[in-house]
Scaffold this motif. Structure first.
Motif, PDB file in Angstrom:
ATOM      1  N   PHE A 141     -27.211  27.776  44.744  1.00  8.14           N
ATOM      2  CA  PHE A 141     -28.367  26.955  44.241  1.00  8.14           C
ATOM      3  C   PHE A 141     -28.544  27.394  42.893  1.00  8.14           C
ATOM      4  CE2 PHE A 141     -32.856  26.300  44.030  1.00  8.14           C
ATOM      5  CZ  PHE A 141     -32.849  24.985  44.053  1.00  8.14           C
ATOM      6  N   ALA A 142     -28.858  28.698  42.670  1.00  6.58           N
ATOM      7  CA  ALA A 142     -29.471  29.294  41.455  1.00  6.58           C
ATOM      8  C   ALA A 142     -28.555  30.366  40.877  1.00  6.58           C
ATOM      9  CB  ALA A 142     -30.776  30.143  41.815  1.00  6.58           C
ATOM     10  N   SER A 143     -27.191  30.078  41.058  1.00  3.08           N
ATOM     11  CA  SER A 143     -26.172  31.090  40.429  1.00  3.08           C
ATOM     12  C   SER A 143     -25.276  30.328  39.870  1.00  3.08           C
ATOM     13  CB  SER A 143     -25.478  32.240  41.543  1.00  3.08           C
ATOM     14  OG  SER A 143     -26.913  32.891  42.324  1.00  3.08           O
ATOM     15  N   PRO A 144     -24.428  30.707  38.842  1.00  6.61           N
ATOM     16  CA  PRO A 144     -23.402  30.089  38.145  1.00  6.61           C
ATOM     17  C   PRO A 144     -22.196  29.875  39.126  1.00  6.61           C
ATOM     18  CG  PRO A 144     -24.128  32.083  36.886  1.00  6.61           C
ATOM     19  CD  PRO A 144     -24.783  32.137  38.266  1.00  6.61           C
ATOM     20  N   VAL A 145     -21.669  28.602  39.099  1.00  8.33           N
ATOM     21  CA  VAL A 145     -20.359  28.150  39.739  1.00  8.33           C
ATOM     22  C   VAL A 145     -19.053  28.798  39.254  1.00  8.33           C
ATOM     23  CG1 VAL A 145     -19.158  26.212  40.701  1.00  8.33           C
ATOM     24  CG2 VAL A 145     -21.558  26.107  40.333  1.00  8.33           C
ATOM     25  N   ARG A 146     -18.470  29.939  39.937  1.00  5.59           N
ATOM     26  CA  ARG A 146     -17.329  30.611  39.567  1.00  5.59           C
ATOM     27  C   ARG A 146     -15.915  29.658  39.855  1.00  5.59           C
ATOM     28  NH1 ARG A 146     -18.826  36.802  41.676  1.00  5.59           N
ATOM     29  NH2 ARG A 146     -16.618  36.878  41.056  1.00  5.59           N
ATOM     30  N   TRP A 147     -15.958  28.488  39.340  1.00  2.00           N
ATOM     31  CA  TRP A 147     -14.819  27.545  39.658  1.00  2.00           C
ATOM     32  C   TRP A 147     -13.630  27.954  39.095  1.00  2.00           C
ATOM     33  CZ3 TRP A 147     -13.301  24.788  43.164  1.00  2.00           C
ATOM     34  CH2 TRP A 147     -12.645  23.755  43.194  1.00  2.00           C
ATOM     35  N   ILE A 148     -13.561  28.850  38.118  1.00  5.57           N
ATOM     36  CA  ILE A 148     -12.145  29.401  37.146  1.00  5.57           C
ATOM     37  C   ILE A 148     -11.667  30.424  38.514  1.00  5.57           C
ATOM     38  CG2 ILE A 148     -11.194  31.046  35.693  1.00  5.57           C
ATOM     39  CD1 ILE A 148     -13.163  29.586  33.651  1.00  5.57           C
ATOM     40  N   GLU A 149     -12.323  31.269  38.988  1.00  6.27           N
ATOM     41  CA  GLU A 149     -11.841  32.224  39.872  1.00  6.27           C
ATOM     42  C   GLU A 149     -11.652  31.662  41.363  1.00  6.27           C
ATOM     43  OE1 GLU A 149     -14.232  36.150  39.475  1.00  6.27           O
ATOM     44  OE2 GLU A 149     -15.558  34.521  38.433  1.00  6.27           O
ATOM     45  N   THR A 150     -12.259  30.545  41.658  1.00 12.25           N
ATOM     46  CA  THR A 150     -12.041  29.980  42.794  1.00 12.25           C
ATOM     47  C   THR A 150     -10.685  29.202  42.839  1.00 12.25           C
ATOM     48  OG1 THR A 150     -14.535  29.520  43.498  1.00 12.25           O
ATOM     49  CG2 THR A 150     -12.810  27.981  44.501  1.00 12.25           C
ATOM     50  N   GLN A 151     -10.523  28.427  41.976  1.00  8.71           N
ATOM     51  CA  GLN A 151      -9.038  27.704  41.663  1.00  8.71           C
ATOM     52  C   GLN A 151      -8.040  28.835  41.654  1.00  8.71           C
ATOM     53  OE1 GLN A 151      -9.331  24.090  38.461  1.00  8.71           O
ATOM     54  NE2 GLN A 151     -10.563  25.776  37.911  1.00  8.71           N
ATOM     55  N   GLU A 152      -7.983  29.870  40.887  1.00 12.57           N
ATOM     56  CA  GLU A 152      -7.173  30.793  40.926  1.00 12.57           C
ATOM     57  C   GLU A 152      -6.706  31.347  42.219  1.00 12.57           C
ATOM     58  OE1 GLU A 152      -7.978  32.145  36.242  1.00 12.57           O
ATOM     59  OE2 GLU A 152      -8.832  33.380  37.852  1.00 12.57           O
ATOM     60  N   VAL A 153      -7.832  31.756  43.048  1.00  7.31           N
ATOM     61  CA  VAL A 153      -7.713  32.057  44.439  1.00  7.31           C
ATOM     62  C   VAL A 153      -6.835  31.082  45.408  1.00  7.31           C
ATOM     63  CG1 VAL A 153      -8.917  32.728  46.561  1.00  7.31           C
ATOM     64  CG2 VAL A 153      -9.355  33.744  44.430  1.00  7.31           C
ATOM     65  N   MET A 154      -7.419  30.070  45.203  1.00  3.33           N
ATOM     66  CA  MET A 154      -6.868  28.767  46.039  1.00  3.33           C
ATOM     67  C   MET A 154      -5.362  28.672  45.544  1.00  3.33           C
ATOM     68  SD  MET A 154      -8.360  24.938  46.350  1.00  3.33           S
ATOM     69  CE  MET A 154      -8.342  24.723  44.612  1.00  3.33           C
ATOM     70  N   LEU A 155      -4.909  28.616  44.327  1.00  4.97           N
ATOM     71  CA  LEU A 155      -3.705  28.246  43.783  1.00  4.97           C
ATOM     72  C   LEU A 155      -2.957  29.449  44.128  1.00  4.97           C
ATOM     73  CD1 LEU A 155      -4.532  26.346  40.619  1.00  4.97           C
ATOM     74  CD2 LEU A 155      -4.004  25.406  42.933  1.00  4.97           C
ATOM     75  N   THR A 156      -2.972  30.514  44.063  1.00  4.64           N
ATOM     76  CA  THR A 156      -2.175  31.811  44.154  1.00  4.64           C
ATOM     77  C   THR A 156      -2.191  32.630  45.410  1.00  4.64           C
ATOM     78  OG1 THR A 156      -3.505  33.095  43.038  1.00  4.64           O
ATOM     79  CG2 THR A 156      -2.242  31.866  41.703  1.00  4.64           C
ATOM     80  N   LYS A 157      -3.284  32.435  46.069  1.00  5.81           N
ATOM     81  CA  LYS A 157      -3.464  33.545  47.233  1.00  5.81           C
ATOM     82  C   LYS A 157      -3.545  33.047  48.479  1.00  5.81           C
ATOM     83  CE  LYS A 157      -5.533  36.903  44.183  1.00  5.81           C
ATOM     84  NZ  LYS A 157      -6.672  38.137  43.944  1.00  5.81           N
ATOM     85  N   MET A 158      -3.687  31.689  48.638  1.00  5.59           N
ATOM     86  CA  MET A 158      -3.996  31.100  50.062  1.00  5.59           C
ATOM     87  C   MET A 158      -2.768  30.064  50.597  1.00  5.59           C
ATOM     88  SD  MET A 158      -8.147  29.948  49.480  1.00  5.59           S
ATOM     89  CE  MET A 158      -8.412  29.550  51.245  1.00  5.59           C
ATOM     90  N   GLY A 159      -1.900  30.063  49.949  1.00  8.53           N
ATOM     91  CA  GLY A 159      -0.768  29.255  50.550  1.00  8.53           C
ATOM     92  C   GLY A 159      -0.796  27.807  50.535  1.00  8.53           C
ATOM     93  N   VAL A 160      -1.886  27.399  49.599  1.00  5.65           N
ATOM     94  CA  VAL A 160      -2.119  25.988  49.237  1.00  5.65           C
ATOM     95  C   VAL A 160      -0.935  25.422  48.848  1.00  5.65           C
ATOM     96  CG1 VAL A 160      -3.408  24.188  47.861  1.00  5.65           C
ATOM     97  CG2 VAL A 160      -4.621  26.260  49.060  1.00  5.65           C
ATOM     98  N   GLU A 161      -0.349  24.171  49.408  1.00  2.00           N
ATOM     99  CA  GLU A 161       0.675  23.260  48.909  1.00  2.00           C
ATOM    100  C   GLU A 161       0.220  22.151  48.044  1.00  2.00           C
ATOM    101  OE1 GLU A 161       2.996  22.689  52.531  1.00  2.00           O
ATOM    102  OE2 GLU A 161       3.420  24.920  52.561  1.00  2.00           O
ATOM    103  N   ARG A 162      -0.699  21.338  48.502  1.00  4.77           N
ATOM    104  CA  ARG A 162      -1.254  20.296  48.171  1.00  4.77           C
ATOM    105  C   ARG A 162      -2.884  20.236  47.815  1.00  4.77           C
ATOM    106  NH1 ARG A 162      -0.035  13.971  50.126  1.00  4.77           N
ATOM    107  NH2 ARG A 162      -0.826  14.997  52.077  1.00  4.77           N
ATOM    108  N   VAL A 163      -3.321  19.487  46.890  1.00  3.36           N
ATOM    109  CA  VAL A 163      -4.984  19.771  46.655  1.00  3.36           C
ATOM    110  C   VAL A 163      -5.187  18.058  46.493  1.00  3.36           C
ATOM    111  CG1 VAL A 163      -6.854  20.345  45.502  1.00  3.36           C
ATOM    112  CG2 VAL A 163      -4.935  21.925  45.820  1.00  3.36           C
ATOM    113  N   ILE A 164      -6.046  17.574  47.316  1.00  5.24           N
ATOM    114  CA  ILE A 164      -6.474  16.053  47.109  1.00  5.24           C
ATOM    115  C   ILE A 164      -7.888  16.028  46.594  1.00  5.24           C
ATOM    116  CG2 ILE A 164      -6.592  13.837  48.069  1.00  5.24           C
ATOM    117  CD1 ILE A 164      -4.239  14.761  50.113  1.00  5.24           C
TER     118      ILE A 164
END
Length: 297
Positions: free
Chosen positions: A186-209
């Protein structure tokens, strides 16, 4: 959003001293670190509050909130560095609340109370473990000691100080972690860059909708730009639930079209929900790895 609005000071005419805009560093010849340094310089030079609150696309897009004087100075600094005809600074109209910034920290306890009342009293931890990436710390949710320690360091939640207290109480621990992660986001920056990189490279994600308004696919555009910046480029399908409906439903062109939906009212700003397909993993058991307290007794 309602809680955020209640903690912002306003003058007699209801005006807030804060505004929001978007910095596009690449258009000013800046990279990620240089953009952060420029914002810090503006704060020091003006003495006015300014902060990057959404790290959206590395080197390309960052949301910044701050007092008017600081944002005007930031815009001027970016104009001096801008290359070409596209502006490196865009003001976001109608936003006068410093979302996800340090300004809101005093309201974290009030938002925590809202979460405590609204969240289910209990749920299965495996619904979150390895599947949910909190933007506060940009790593997959876990009940392991190092994850609990990081949440404790971010939140200062005294209940998380002693790991021994949570042995055999995984469901309760998961709920407490979720509350603290959301309360401080609520009171902290959203670290979306790192979140995307983790999701796309480390979690086995095949499709994002992305589920949202079809003519404004916000997260899809960010994800595609982020994918292009990762080497080697991951093989991940990026789709929008409305704009790519046939592909999402895996519907052939000759399939019977569904009936036209009823007209919708004028849309309002709302959070966007993303669903991802990830590899199936067995539930995590035996979660607390350390018997040592996180702080000295």
């Amino acid at each position: 959003g309602c809680t955020m609005h209640t903690v912002v000071p306003r003058d007699a005419e209801g005006r807030s001293p804060y505004r929001m805009g978007v910095v596009r560093p690449n258009l000013a010849g800046l990279d990620h670190a240089e953009a952060e340094a420029l914002v810090a310089h503006v704060h020091e030079a003006t003495g006015a509050f300014v902060q990057i609150v959404n790290h959206n696309v590395r080197d390309r897009q960052y949301s910044v909130t701050g007092e008017v004087a600081a944002l005007e100075r930031l815009e001027a600094e970016l104009k001096k560095r801008t290359r070409g005809n596209k502006p490196a600074w865009l003001m976001v109209p109608g936003i006068d609340v410093p979302f996800h910034s340090d300004v809101l920290r005093d309201a974290v306890p009030a938002f925590r109370e809202v979460l405590q009342k609204r969240l289910p009293p209990t749920f299965a931890p495996e619904r979150l473990v390895g599947r949910y990436i909190p933007n506060l710390i940009a790593r997959p949710f876990s009940l392991e000691a190092d994850f609990v320690r990081e949440v404790y360091e971010k939140s200062g939640c005294a209940e998380l100080a002693d790991l021994n207290a949570w042995k055999g109480r995984d469901a309760e621990l998961a709920r407490l972690l979720l509350v603290e992660l959301l309360a401080w986001q609520f009171a902290s920056p959203v670290r979306w860059i790192e979140t995307q990189e983790v999701m796309l490279t480390k979690m086995g994600v095949e499709r994002v909708i992305e589920v949202g308004v079809g003519h404004q696919p916000t997260l899809v555009n960010m994800l595609r730009q982020s994918l292009d910046a990762i080497a080697p480029r991951p093989t991940v399908v990026i789709q929008h639930a409305e704009a790519d409906l046939d592909l999402v439903l895996e519907r052939d062109a000759d399939d019977e079209a569904p009936p036209a939906p009823a007209p919708e009212p004028t849309p309002v700003a709302a959070p966007v929900v993303v669903s991802v397909e990830i590899e199936r993993r067995p539930p995590v058991a035996g979660t607390l790895r350390s018997a040592d307290p996180l702080v000295d007794p």
